[in-house]
Design a protein around this motif. Sequence first.
Motif: not given
Length: 396
Positions: A57-75
């Motif tokens: 995202q644009i702004g001071s917080i550039a990334v909000r981490i969903l997972s600290f593991q290499p995984e697919s963000i899927d269903h």
Amino acid sequence: MSNCKIFLKPKKEESILRLHPWVFSGAIASIKGKPAEGDLVEVFAADNTFLGIGHYQIGSIAVRILSFQPESIDHAFWTGRIRMAYELRRVLDLAEVTDNNIYRLIYGEGDQLPGLIIDVYGNTAVMQAHSIGMHHSRKEIAEALKEVLGETLQNIYYKSEGTLPFKANIESENEYLYGNYSEKEHIAIEKGLQFHIDWLKGQKTGFFIDQRENRLLLEKYAHCRNVLNMFCYTGGFSVYAMRGNAKIVHSVDSSAKAISLTEKNISLNFPNDNRHQSYTEDAFSFLEKAGDQYDLIILDPPAFAKHKNVLRNALQGYRKLNAIAFEKIKPGGIIFTFSCSQVVSKNDFRLAVFSAAAQSGRHVRILHQLTQPADHPVNIYHPEGEYLKGLVLYVE
């Protein structure tokens, strides 16, 4: 996974390794690819060590981490996170119980889904996105919600018109993603009490769920007291005070719509009970001219500060408000006082209240130190998620 990669400057990975879910723009050395706001990006340390995957995202917080593991963000990802959150609410006796169907199901970083809020009111879930990534994922999230909640879920209302970052320049319309609540009145149950919920036009998602446990505590103190509920909004504290057998309960709010909702909620639970009166008036003005009849006062104002640049004015507001309450309350009275401003620290708020107490010259003791309930869990690695602060004070 993502085709876009973000590489951090040397030694800027330390907070991510401590599982803090935000990547600040100043920590970024380079970006491979051209991510649009809301896209998934992978984050790497300067030595190419994988750190996490999240929404850009644009702004001071550039990334909000969903997972600290290499995984697919899927269903499977969305379903797994929502199921974990739902199981916690069941453990807390908030979901699948007869006396309560109002609770927060997803609280952003506290449930490892930064930028997402989901509140449940009976058979309706109200979803709010606070990031463009969550906005883009709203339909996938809705499908996962349907799978986890099953037949108990009949409607999903998406309400992000006023919560998405303004820099994104995205026009979002509030809408039903699933179902369409056809009844004119939305009524849900909190700890055995009924409340009208206006998720279409009300503040937040329609109700201030975060004060539930504090309302229960107030109920215990309300017995045979004259209660004044300032900034009452939908009258949550007032309804609990009535059940706590208060002598009188007066509700005050500058919004006529809020007072109307308060009166509807009182009538829903205590029809034809003349202990309650409501007033559409500015809180400071009402307090200034109030007599000394009250021995329990609730001060739960809206956020006085949403940005750090107005913090000083906010603290002055808290001091002024509490000083008037200390002046007006009966000897032996109790004050429930709160701040919901995230930028106001616990210590800043306490200092503002303590200054007001000293100004009054009265002896004041702390009975309880309050915070948000367990369905607003604070990620231990993300202390910024703790925003609600409250004190219960005994005034001699």
